[in-house]
Design an enzyme around this catalytic site. Structure first.
Site, PDB file in Angstrom:
ATOM      1  N   ASN A 107      -8.284   6.175  -3.933  1.00  0.00           N
ATOM      2  CA  ASN A 107      -7.461   6.326  -2.672  1.00  0.00           C
ATOM      3  C   ASN A 107      -8.050   6.373  -1.280  1.00  0.00           C
ATOM      4  O   ASN A 107      -7.410   5.976  -0.223  1.00  0.00           O
ATOM      5  CB  ASN A 107      -6.425   7.516  -2.872  1.00  0.00           C
ATOM      6  N   LYS A 141      -5.880  -2.263  -0.052  1.00  0.00           N
ATOM      7  CA  LYS A 141      -6.665  -1.323  -0.831  1.00  0.00           C
ATOM      8  C   LYS A 141      -7.333  -2.034  -2.091  1.00  0.00           C
ATOM      9  O   LYS A 141      -8.542  -1.925  -2.376  1.00  0.00           O
ATOM     10  CB  LYS A 141      -5.885  -0.178  -1.490  1.00  0.00           C
ATOM     11  N   ARG A 195      -4.872   5.786   3.003  1.00  0.00           N
ATOM     12  CA  ARG A 195      -5.896   6.608   3.244  1.00  0.00           C
ATOM     13  C   ARG A 195      -7.317   6.012   3.090  1.00  0.00           C
ATOM     14  O   ARG A 195      -8.251   6.589   3.411  1.00  0.00           O
ATOM     15  CB  ARG A 195      -5.905   7.378   2.033  1.00  0.00           C
ATOM     16  N   ASN A 198      -0.104  11.852 -16.761  1.00  0.00           N
ATOM     17  CA  ASN A 198       0.126  10.506 -16.928  1.00  0.00           C
ATOM     18  C   ASN A 198      -0.984   9.722 -16.228  1.00  0.00           C
ATOM     19  O   ASN A 198      -1.142   9.836 -15.111  1.00  0.00           O
ATOM     20  CB  ASN A 198       1.520  10.362 -16.323  1.00  0.00           C
ATOM     21  N   ALA A 228       1.228  -3.562  -4.740  1.00  0.00           N
ATOM     22  CA  ALA A 228       2.142  -3.743  -3.352  1.00  0.00           C
ATOM     23  C   ALA A 228       1.781  -2.732  -2.126  1.00  0.00           C
ATOM     24  O   ALA A 228       1.997  -2.860  -1.051  1.00  0.00           O
ATOM     25  CB  ALA A 228       3.364  -3.600  -3.924  1.00  0.00           C
ATOM     26  N   TYR A 243     -38.155 -16.144   1.276  1.00  0.00           N
ATOM     27  CA  TYR A 243     -36.728 -16.732   0.937  1.00  0.00           C
ATOM     28  C   TYR A 243     -36.689 -17.932   0.209  1.00  0.00           C
ATOM     29  O   TYR A 243     -37.070 -18.939   0.681  1.00  0.00           O
ATOM     30  CB  TYR A 243     -36.073 -16.921   2.555  1.00  0.00           C
TER      31      TYR A 243
HETATM   32  C1  UD1 Z   1       1.844   7.353  -9.876  1.00  0.00           C
HETATM   33  C2  UD1 Z   1       2.553   7.864 -11.418  1.00  0.00           C
HETATM   34  C3  UD1 Z   1       2.215   9.315 -11.743  1.00  0.00           C
HETATM   35  C4  UD1 Z   1       0.714   9.195 -12.463  1.00  0.00           C
HETATM   36  C5  UD1 Z   1      -0.017   8.423 -11.071  1.00  0.00           C
HETATM   37  C6  UD1 Z   1      -1.277   8.024 -11.775  1.00  0.00           C
HETATM   38  C7  UD1 Z   1       4.816   7.037 -10.722  1.00  0.00           C
HETATM   39  C8  UD1 Z   1       6.258   7.454 -10.075  1.00  0.00           C
HETATM   40  N1  UD1 Z   1       3.922   8.136 -10.739  1.00  0.00           N
HETATM   41  O1  UD1 Z   1       1.825   8.233  -8.962  1.00  0.00           O
HETATM   42  O2  UD1 Z   1       2.980   9.630 -12.724  1.00  0.00           O
HETATM   43  O3  UD1 Z   1       0.104  10.261 -12.634  1.00  0.00           O
HETATM   44  O4  UD1 Z   1       0.439   7.284 -10.458  1.00  0.00           O
HETATM   45  O5  UD1 Z   1      -2.528   7.894 -10.642  1.00  0.00           O
HETATM   46  O6  UD1 Z   1       4.768   6.017 -11.099  1.00  0.00           O
HETATM   47  N2  UD1 Z   1       3.192   0.615  -5.909  1.00  0.00           N
HETATM   48  C9  UD1 Z   1       3.735  -0.564  -5.700  1.00  0.00           C
HETATM   49  N3  UD1 Z   1       5.262  -0.595  -5.246  1.00  0.00           N
HETATM   50  C10 UD1 Z   1       5.785   0.478  -4.747  1.00  0.00           C
HETATM   51  C11 UD1 Z   1       5.218   1.807  -4.993  1.00  0.00           C
HETATM   52  C12 UD1 Z   1       3.712   1.697  -5.741  1.00  0.00           C
HETATM   53  O7  UD1 Z   1       3.196  -1.606  -6.142  1.00  0.00           O
HETATM   54  O8  UD1 Z   1       6.899   0.447  -4.298  1.00  0.00           O
HETATM   55  C13 UD1 Z   1       1.737   0.653  -6.341  1.00  0.00           C
HETATM   56  C14 UD1 Z   1       0.940   1.322  -5.509  1.00  0.00           C
HETATM   57  O9  UD1 Z   1       0.273   0.118  -4.853  1.00  0.00           O
HETATM   58  C15 UD1 Z   1       0.003   1.756  -6.438  1.00  0.00           C
HETATM   59  C16 UD1 Z   1       0.769   2.291  -7.755  1.00  0.00           C
HETATM   60  O10 UD1 Z   1       1.975   1.388  -7.574  1.00  0.00           O
HETATM   61  O11 UD1 Z   1      -0.935   0.852  -6.891  1.00  0.00           O
HETATM   62  C17 UD1 Z   1       0.987   3.616  -7.869  1.00  0.00           C
HETATM   63  O12 UD1 Z   1       1.878   4.135  -6.759  1.00  0.00           O
HETATM   64  P1  UD1 Z   1       1.417   5.521  -5.954  1.00  0.00           P
HETATM   65  O13 UD1 Z   1       2.469   5.751  -5.025  1.00  0.00           O
HETATM   66  O14 UD1 Z   1       0.041   5.628  -5.530  1.00  0.00           O
HETATM   67  O15 UD1 Z   1       1.812   6.493  -7.195  1.00  0.00           O
HETATM   68  P2  UD1 Z   1       1.527   7.960  -7.537  1.00  0.00           P
HETATM   69  O16 UD1 Z   1       2.112   8.940  -6.611  1.00  0.00           O
HETATM   70  O17 UD1 Z   1       0.052   7.878  -7.344  1.00  0.00           O
HETATM   71 MG    MG Z   2      -1.614   6.677  -6.562  1.00  0.00          MG
END
Ligand code: UD1
Ligand code: MG
Length: 419
Positions: free
Chosen positions: A229, A23, A16, A171, A11, A334
């Site tokens: 990212n 993305k 970035r 993680n 979502a 072609y």
């Molecule tokens: C997340 C993990 C972290 C892990 C990392 C690995 C959590 C809280 N943290 O952090 O432990 O090490 O990924 O890359 O999960 N997204 C949604 N809806 C939202 C928020 C996010 O669909 O409301 C989706 C984003 O599009 C993305 C993914 O979830 O694809 C991860 O979200 P992001 O905010 O990038 O989490 P990180 O901070 O990277």
């Molecule tokens: Mg992330």
């Protein structure tokens, strides 16, 4: 594998990337990232896949096949995102486990996902995590374990203490959960963190506290969890995937003369003893039979199929065409929407004019035909078996050349033999 459903979180906007395209729709080796992940999931037999979409949801949804999409209106965090799939997954009684991944981890290997699911179903754990060890874990959630090495929680970088920051086990963001336990835990998470988000990772602590068993497997290949990212990450992912594809191709007995300068998309089938020369681009779905030679500087686009021992040379572009065995197309050509028979020779600079401004039209060139240098074939047209076109001739549409005849000139006319 109809007891496991997958949820892909997609979502987010991916600010970035600095792009108007969401993305997950950016492509790696010609395929949208999210589609690569879906392909990997489907390749291990996962049938039910739910994508959580938000930013430009319509656009993401439109591009996905065999996937159910659910909208997350407000990006309240990864835990909230997974909750959006609750209704859909609870009503499907066949499903007992939920595999969760983020949409931008497009390089996960099918073997790793399979290993994760197998481990999860072989144990009675409520959650099996994919973790890794990194010398520099900055940015990732850290896996916190107790003295008995049992996982007790995941702490995000920004919420971590100095003791937690030095933990090297991270993680990856790929998990397999027991369905009922997952949704029970998610209903209890609160946004008590610096970002004020509902973290999926908090479900781990909630489960551990209520005595549930957590398990993990690990991967030591950092490429697998490279989350894209930035544009820079995108190019890295492209490099990794391309080299994986070329390794696979070479393992099947194909020579790739210069892997760093050869571009093969996923889903290309090349048979043994074919040779691919540098600066060649081969798109998804192209099929190349045994003993073919392609390039340098060739471009084989979608719908191209080469039978055996075909020779394609420099600056040749082919799309939606089938080329029969022992045919040669060696210089600056072609070929579009064309069916070419066996042992045909296409001379330098020959062009198939397949598009009339409205429609793409079909050309047929039968066995043993000889297409002279610089010939233009205006489709739809058919060149009969063993027929010849003179250098620079223009064969106009529907003026089929009968078998064995020679045509020359503009427009091309049948050359009458002198008595
Ligand atoms: C997340 C993990 C972290 C892990 C990392 C690995 C959590 C809280 N943290 O952090 O432990 O090490 O990924 O890359 O999960 N997204 C949604 N809806 C939202 C928020 C996010 O669909 O409301 C989706 C984003 O599009 C993305 C993914 O979830 O694809 C991860 O979200 P992001 O905010 O990038 O989490 P990180 O901070 O990277
Ligand atoms: Mg992330």
């Amino acid at each position: 594998m109809n007891n496991v459903a997958a949820v892909i979180l997609a979502a987010g906007e991916g600010t970035r990337m600095k792009s108007s395209l969401p993305k997950v729709l950016h492509t790696v080796c010609g395929k949208p990232m999210i589609q690569l992940l879906i392909d990997t999931m489907q390749s291990i037999g996962i049938e039910k896949i739910v994508a959580i979409v938000g930013h430009r949801a319509d656009l993401v949804e439109k591009g996905l096949k065999h996937v159910e999409c659910v909208k997350q209106e407000h990006l309240l965090g990864t835990g909230d995102a997974v909750l959006k799939a609750k209704k859909m997954l609870l009503k499907d009684k066949r499903i007992d486990s939920v595999l969760i991944s983020y949409g931008d981890v497009c390089l996960l290997r099918p073997e790793t996902l399979k290993r994760l699911i197998e481990r999860h179903s072989a144990t009675s754990s409520s959650c099996t995590l994919l973790t890794s060890h990194l010398k520099n874990p900055t940015g990732y959630g850290r896996i916190v374990r107790n003295d008995n090495d049992k996982i007790t929680k995941i702490v995000e970088e920004i919420d971590s203490s100095i003791y937690e920051k030095v933990i090297e086990e991270i993680n990856v963001g790929v998990y397999c959960f027991n369905k009922d336990t997952l949704f029970e835990a998610l209903s209890k998470i609160r946004p008590n963190n610096k970002k004020k988000e509902f973290y999926l990772t908090d479900a781990i602590e909630i489960m551990a506290r209520s005595g549930k068993v957590m398990d993990s497997i690990s991967t030591d290949d950092p490429d697998e969890f490279l989350g894209v990212n930035t544009r820079h990450d995108l190019i890295n992912a492209e490099r990794v995937l391309r080299s994986r594809i070329i390794d696979e191709v070479m393992q099947k007995g194909v020579s790739v003369i210069d892997p760093a300068n050869t571009y093969i998309e996923p889903g290309v089938d090349i048979k043994k003893d074919s040779v691919i020369y540098p600066y060649t681009f081969i798109e998804n779905g192209v099929k190349i039979g045994p003993g073919c030679s392609v390039g340098p500087f060739a471009r084989l686009r979608r719908g191209t199929c080469l039978d055996s021992d075909v020779s394609i040379g420099n600056f040749v572009e082919i799309v939606r065409s089938r080329i029969g065995s022992h045919t040669k197309i060696r210089h600056q050509c072609y070929i579009g929407d064309t069916k070419i028979g066996k042992r045909v020779n296409i001379g330098a600079g020959a062009i198939v004019a397949n598009y009339d401004g409205k429609h793409k039209n079909i050309t047929i060139i039968e066995d043993d035909a000889f297409i002279g240098t610089g010939t233009i074939l205006v489709a739809p047209v058919k060149i009969g078996k063993g027929a010849v076109t003179g250098a620079g001739s223009v064969v106009t549409k529907n003026h089929n050349v009968p078998a064995g005849k020679t045509v020359v000139g503009v427009p091309a006319r049948i050359l009458k033999k002198k008595k």
